[in-house]
Every structure is written in C-alpha cells, then in structure tokens.
Design a protein around this motif. Sequence first.
Motif: not given
Length: 129
Positions: A44-46, A84-89
């Motif tokens: 999702v992001y680098r 968009t961050p999510e817990p567990g990523m």
Amino acid sequence: MRDVMLYARQVGAALAESLFIDSARVERAGAKDPLTGLPTLTLVYRGECKVQESRVPTGAEREAGGHEYVVHSRQVHFPVAAFTPEPGMLVTVESAGVDETLVGRKFRVSRRPGKTTATAMRLTVEDPS
C-alpha cells in the motif's frame, strides 16, 4: 484564519518530512494463500518515513513483582495522506539514514491516527515478534 492554519500545516509538513531519512514498505494482509496457508500481502506504500521511539511521560512507570518498568511507545511517521492506515498493517524498514539496525525490522500498526492539522501521519506500532 483557515488559510493561516492550512499554510502553517503545509510548512509543518515540509519540516516533518525533512526528517524522514528512513524508508519502509507498508503492506496489508489479504486472503490466505491456498498453498502456504499464509496471508497474501498487498503493498500500500513504499517510501520515506521516520522510526521514532519515546518514553511515555513521567507517571506512566509501572511496577510489578517489585520491579519498576518504564513504558515506551514506538511510532513510524509517514507523509500526511500517503496511504489509508489500518490496524494490523505490516511495516518493514527497508533503509535507515542513521541506525542501520532498523533495516529489516517489522512492526504492526496498532492504532489509526486522527488529527485535523497533522504535519505527519504518526502510526503507533508494535513489534510483532
């Protein structure tokens, strides 16, 4: 006033990002792979980030079994709205500007941030090992 706040946030974000001398990739776990049984990971992001560890303010010391423990908090900072961050990523440090021992470290996002005038996306993370 709104224009002043937006300008201040832009300047603050530029200053915060100037400290992002590390880089990481962020992945979201998906469905389990039928062959391995492990969840597939979607990037999702680098890009740039900063790993930050801080001691929780005085008064947060804990005592157990006759020993006093100091509580530490770890965060990884990213540009505002980078994803968009999510817990567990899963966050994996890929390069470090100063502390090479960070390279390869993995962290799990434990909380989603929220702030109107954030200058960086500061994710609280935990070491999954």
